[in-house]
Motif scaffolding. Structure first.
Motif, PDB file in Angstrom:
ATOM      1  N   MET A 100       0.878  -1.174   0.000  1.00 51.33           N
ATOM      2  CA  MET A 100       0.000   0.000   0.000  1.00 51.33           C
ATOM      3  C   MET A 100       0.908   1.215   0.000  1.00 51.33           C
ATOM      4  O   MET A 100       2.042   1.134  -0.464  1.00 51.33           O
ATOM      5  N   ARG A 101       0.427   2.346   0.490  1.00 52.57           N
ATOM      6  CA  ARG A 101       1.350   3.470   0.632  1.00 52.57           C
ATOM      7  C   ARG A 101       2.427   3.108   1.637  1.00 52.57           C
ATOM      8  O   ARG A 101       2.150   2.474   2.660  1.00 52.57           O
ATOM      9  N   ALA A 102       3.640   3.517   1.334  1.00 44.66           N
ATOM     10  CA  ALA A 102       4.758   3.198   2.220  1.00 44.66           C
ATOM     11  C   ALA A 102       4.497   3.745   3.618  1.00 44.66           C
ATOM     12  O   ALA A 102       4.035   4.875   3.785  1.00 44.66           O
ATOM     13  N   GLY A 103       4.770   2.911   4.626  1.00 45.49           N
ATOM     14  CA  GLY A 103       4.645   3.345   6.008  1.00 45.49           C
ATOM     15  C   GLY A 103       3.322   2.993   6.660  1.00 45.49           C
ATOM     16  O   GLY A 103       3.139   3.238   7.860  1.00 45.49           O
ATOM     17  N   VAL A 104       2.379   2.420   5.929  1.00 46.91           N
ATOM     18  CA  VAL A 104       1.080   2.078   6.496  1.00 46.91           C
ATOM     19  C   VAL A 104       1.235   1.080   7.639  1.00 46.91           C
ATOM     20  O   VAL A 104       0.626   1.234   8.708  1.00 46.91           O
ATOM     21  N   MET A 105       2.059   0.052   7.426  1.00 46.86           N
ATOM     22  CA  MET A 105       2.230  -0.959   8.466  1.00 46.86           C
ATOM     23  C   MET A 105       2.870  -0.376   9.723  1.00 46.86           C
ATOM     24  O   MET A 105       2.501  -0.744  10.845  1.00 46.86           O
ATOM     25  N   ALA A 106       3.813   0.529   9.550  1.00 49.54           N
ATOM     26  CA  ALA A 106       4.430   1.167  10.722  1.00 49.54           C
ATOM     27  C   ALA A 106       3.399   1.976  11.486  1.00 49.54           C
ATOM     28  O   ALA A 106       3.375   1.971  12.731  1.00 49.54           O
ATOM     29  N   ARG A 107       2.514   2.673  10.778  1.00 48.27           N
ATOM     30  CA  ARG A 107       1.488   3.458  11.453  1.00 48.27           C
ATOM     31  C   ARG A 107       0.484   2.573  12.187  1.00 48.27           C
ATOM     32  O   ARG A 107      -0.146   3.010  13.150  1.00 48.27           O
ATOM     33  N   LEU A 108       0.353   1.333  11.730  1.00 46.72           N
ATOM     34  CA  LEU A 108      -0.521   0.380  12.417  1.00 46.72           C
ATOM     35  C   LEU A 108       0.189  -0.312  13.585  1.00 46.72           C
ATOM     36  O   LEU A 108      -0.423  -1.125  14.284  1.00 46.72           O
ATOM     37  N   GLY A 109       1.473   0.001  13.768  1.00 44.91           N
ATOM     38  CA  GLY A 109       2.243  -0.651  14.820  1.00 44.91           C
ATOM     39  C   GLY A 109       2.779  -2.004  14.407  1.00 44.91           C
ATOM     40  O   GLY A 109       3.105  -2.834  15.261  1.00 44.91           O
ATOM     41  N   LEU A 110       2.901  -2.219  13.074  1.00 41.44           N
ATOM     42  CA  LEU A 110       3.341  -3.516  12.562  1.00 41.44           C
ATOM     43  C   LEU A 110       4.443  -3.358  11.520  1.00 41.44           C
ATOM     44  O   LEU A 110       4.572  -4.184  10.609  1.00 41.44           O
ATOM     45  N   GLY A 111       5.251  -2.306  11.665  1.00 42.66           N
ATOM     46  CA  GLY A 111       6.355  -2.086  10.750  1.00 42.66           C
ATOM     47  C   GLY A 111       7.521  -3.028  11.022  1.00 42.66           C
ATOM     48  O   GLY A 111       7.479  -3.855  11.944  1.00 42.66           O
ATOM     49  N   TYR A 112       8.563  -2.863  10.245  1.00 41.94           N
ATOM     50  CA  TYR A 112       9.704  -3.776  10.335  1.00 41.94           C
ATOM     51  C   TYR A 112      10.332  -3.793  11.726  1.00 41.94           C
ATOM     52  O   TYR A 112      10.694  -4.860  12.237  1.00 41.94           O
ATOM     53  N   GLU A 113      10.469  -2.638  12.341  1.00 35.61           N
ATOM     54  CA  GLU A 113      11.119  -2.576  13.657  1.00 35.61           C
ATOM     55  C   GLU A 113      10.349  -3.383  14.695  1.00 35.61           C
ATOM     56  O   GLU A 113      10.941  -3.976  15.605  1.00 35.61           O
ATOM     57  N   VAL A 114       9.029  -3.411  14.573  1.00 37.07           N
ATOM     58  CA  VAL A 114       8.215  -4.207  15.495  1.00 37.07           C
ATOM     59  C   VAL A 114       8.271  -5.681  15.117  1.00 37.07           C
ATOM     60  O   VAL A 114       8.443  -6.563  15.975  1.00 37.07           O
ATOM     61  N   LEU A 115       8.156  -5.963  13.830  1.00 43.08           N
ATOM     62  CA  LEU A 115       8.118  -7.359  13.383  1.00 43.08           C
ATOM     63  C   LEU A 115       9.403  -8.106  13.728  1.00 43.08           C
ATOM     64  O   LEU A 115       9.367  -9.282  14.090  1.00 43.08           O
ATOM     65  N   LYS A 116      10.536  -7.428  13.619  1.00 41.51           N
ATOM     66  CA  LYS A 116      11.786  -8.141  13.888  1.00 41.51           C
ATOM     67  C   LYS A 116      11.995  -8.435  15.367  1.00 41.51           C
ATOM     68  O   LYS A 116      12.868  -9.229  15.719  1.00 41.51           O
ATOM     69  N   THR A 117      11.167  -7.831  16.238  1.00 39.60           N
ATOM     70  CA  THR A 117      11.258  -8.193  17.661  1.00 39.60           C
ATOM     71  C   THR A 117      10.642  -9.566  17.916  1.00 39.60           C
ATOM     72  O   THR A 117      10.968 -10.213  18.916  1.00 39.60           O
ATOM     73  N   VAL A 118       9.734 -10.003  17.026  1.00 38.70           N
ATOM     74  CA  VAL A 118       9.145 -11.332  17.185  1.00 38.70           C
ATOM     75  C   VAL A 118       9.754 -12.331  16.210  1.00 38.70           C
ATOM     76  O   VAL A 118       9.572 -13.537  16.361  1.00 38.70           O
ATOM     77  N   ASN A 119      10.468 -11.838  15.208  1.00 33.92           N
ATOM     78  CA  ASN A 119      11.085 -12.716  14.216  1.00 33.92           C
ATOM     79  C   ASN A 119      12.293 -11.987  13.623  1.00 33.92           C
ATOM     80  O   ASN A 119      12.168 -11.183  12.692  1.00 33.92           O
ATOM     81  N   ARG A 120      13.450 -12.257  14.174  1.00 33.09           N
ATOM     82  CA  ARG A 120      14.668 -11.542  13.780  1.00 33.09           C
ATOM     83  C   ARG A 120      15.001 -11.720  12.294  1.00 33.09           C
ATOM     84  O   ARG A 120      15.600 -10.854  11.676  1.00 33.09           O
ATOM     85  N   ALA A 121      14.604 -12.835  11.708  1.00 31.99           N
ATOM     86  CA  ALA A 121      14.972 -13.128  10.319  1.00 31.99           C
ATOM     87  C   ALA A 121      13.911 -12.691   9.306  1.00 31.99           C
ATOM     88  O   ALA A 121      14.037 -12.996   8.121  1.00 31.99           O
ATOM     89  N   ILE A 122      12.901 -11.943   9.756  1.00 38.96           N
ATOM     90  CA  ILE A 122      11.827 -11.572   8.851  1.00 38.96           C
ATOM     91  C   ILE A 122      12.339 -10.648   7.745  1.00 38.96           C
ATOM     92  O   ILE A 122      13.170  -9.770   7.977  1.00 38.96           O
ATOM     93  N   VAL A 123      11.868 -10.880   6.530  1.00 37.82           N
ATOM     94  CA  VAL A 123      12.153  -9.997   5.400  1.00 37.82           C
ATOM     95  C   VAL A 123      10.891  -9.185   5.150  1.00 37.82           C
ATOM     96  O   VAL A 123       9.827  -9.737   4.856  1.00 37.82           O
ATOM     97  N   PHE A 124      11.010  -7.887   5.293  1.00 39.91           N
ATOM     98  CA  PHE A 124       9.879  -6.973   5.140  1.00 39.91           C
ATOM     99  C   PHE A 124      10.066  -6.218   3.833  1.00 39.91           C
ATOM    100  O   PHE A 124      11.074  -5.550   3.624  1.00 39.91           O
ATOM    101  N   CYS A 125       9.095  -6.325   2.931  1.00 39.62           N
ATOM    102  CA  CYS A 125       9.201  -5.656   1.635  1.00 39.62           C
ATOM    103  C   CYS A 125       8.032  -4.710   1.452  1.00 39.62           C
ATOM    104  O   CYS A 125       6.873  -5.127   1.434  1.00 39.62           O
ATOM    105  N   SER A 126       8.350  -3.431   1.306  1.00 43.00           N
ATOM    106  CA  SER A 126       7.346  -2.408   1.068  1.00 43.00           C
ATOM    107  C   SER A 126       7.303  -2.066  -0.411  1.00 43.00           C
ATOM    108  O   SER A 126       8.306  -1.671  -0.997  1.00 43.00           O
ATOM    109  N   LEU A 127       6.142  -2.242  -1.025  1.00 42.45           N
ATOM    110  CA  LEU A 127       5.922  -1.826  -2.410  1.00 42.45           C
ATOM    111  C   LEU A 127       4.920  -0.685  -2.424  1.00 42.45           C
ATOM    112  O   LEU A 127       3.837  -0.796  -1.848  1.00 42.45           O
TER     113      LEU A 127
END
Length: 391
Positions: A100-127
């Motif tokens: 979606m628009r870049a940054g939507v997941m971060a605004r929902l509290g589910l951006g890369y910085e949050v996701l990697k706290t539960v899964n260090r190896a996660i690959v997050f791709c923003s299109l």
């Protein structure tokens, strides 16, 4: 079945419209792609475009292509329970797609910085259309606008409207799914080697701008760029253009001649018995009108026979050429059909569809894909499997 290269990959996709292509490319290669959709109608691409499948308000062909083989679960990411459910999925996932628009997941509290706290190896791709930075980042953008930005949508001729004449395909909208798929697979490869994930960003407008670097790079280096002597003729066209031109055949069909190399050019001259045409390029002095003269000589020659006859002779004598096809011509073309470029799938009512498959062909494997999902079609199964809350 999809190809079996990525069967050990779990992908979470939060995406609408064009970015669906990233998850679609990964699903084609065998990845399990769970499409996380909002309860307010999910992905609008289901009903997008001019054509409807099965009924007047049925699925779009874009949905059938980009979302084929995916699973659909409804999660309200704006709710506390929804965010908890998504994090539970992310713990097991290899990839998260923000489409979606870049940054939507971060605004929902589910951006890369949050996701990697539960899964260090996660690959997050923003299109997104325009990316996370730059003065246009907050502009709304869709489809052809990416090419307008990247220099690929400049109007042809004196008209301003992009609807004057045939519309060119939208490069950026299709390119960013490919670019992102390559980046994601590379990042997952590193993550499995090092345990470290990655945050990847791909903007469709960047893909349009990078599509023709040979056009931009000279402009970036005006002091070190020079016009190559003899490359253009007197009309400003590339020299030898007559040997790389469309010609109309006796049946009205077009053929694209591509005899740029001396070997292919000589093969053509031998076939048509016109070795004298080569002498035009050897005259001194050259005036820059040689290709116009060659083109005038070749035009009636091609018009003397049907296209199929020319193509048969060209295949035999190694003359580079291709049919110039309409879309209707493509699906009837014997080469297209012989290369298994379609597959069949059943609609939910049992009627069969024939759809385009993949440009990738894998030895020993036949490509088929399950139908793109209904909204929430796999809700119960996914919630049971991953222990999510009630939907």
């Amino acid at each position: 079945m999809p190809y079996d290269f990525l069967t050990d990959l779990l992908v979470l996709e939060v995406s609408h419209f064009g970015p669906d292509a990233l998850g679609g490319r990964l699903a084609d290669m065998g990845a399990r792609v769970i499409k996380v959709e909002d309860p307010d109608g999910g992905d609008p691409v289901r009903r997008a475009g001019p054509w409807s499948v099965g009924e007047e308000n049925g699925f779009s062909y874009l949905h059938l292509r980009w979302n084929r083989g995916k699973e659909s679960v409804i999660i309200d990411l704006a709710s506390e329970q929804g965010r908890a459910d998504f994090l539970r999925l992310a713990e097991k996932a290899d990839v998260v797609i923000e489409g979606m628009r870049a940054g939507v997941m971060a605004r929902l509290g589910l951006g890369y910085e949050v996701l990697k706290t539960v899964n260090r190896a996660i690959v997050f791709c923003s299109l997104s259309g325009l990316g996370e930075s730059g003065p246009y980042a907050k502009l709304a953008s869709h489809g052809p606008s990416f090419d307008a930005y990247g220099g690929l949508g400049t109007p042809v001729g004196e008209g301003v409207s992009r609807y004057d004449g045939p519309q060119a395909p939208s490069i950026g909208m299709y390119a960013y799914g490919l670019e992102a798929a390559f980046a994601v697979v590379a990042a997952v490869h590193r993550a499995r080697r090092t345990g470290e994930g990655a945050a990847i960003e791909v903007a469709a407008a960047d893909c349009s701008a990078h599509w023709m670097p040979e056009a931009l790079d000279p402009l970036l280096n005006p002091d070190t760029t020079f016009a190559r002597p003899g490359f253009l003729d007197a009309s400003g066209k590339m020299r030898f253009w007559a040997r790389m031109e469309n010609y109309r055949c006796a049946d009205g069909k077009l053929i694209f001649l591509m005899t740029f190399t001396p070997k292919s050019w000589q093969s053509l001259l031998g076939l048509i018995g016109r070795s004298d045409l080569d002498e035009i390029y050897m005259r001194e002095p050259q005036t820059g009108t040689e290709d116009a003269e060659v083109n005038a000589a070749l035009t009636p020659i091609f018009a003397s026979r049907p296209r199929a006859d020319w193509l048969a002779d060209f295949a035999r004598d190694n003359v580079a050429a291709m049919p110039v096809n309409s879309f209707a011509d493509v699906i009837a073309d014997p080469h297209f059909r012989a290369r298994e470029n379609t597959y069949r799938v059943a609609l939910h009512d049992g009627r069969d569809l024939t759809l385009t498959s993949s440009a990738i062909h894998v030895g020993g494997q036949d490509f088929t894909m399950p139908l793109a999902p209904e909204l929430g079609e796999h809700d119960d199964a996914i919630r049971d499997e991953f222990g999510l809350g009630d939907g």
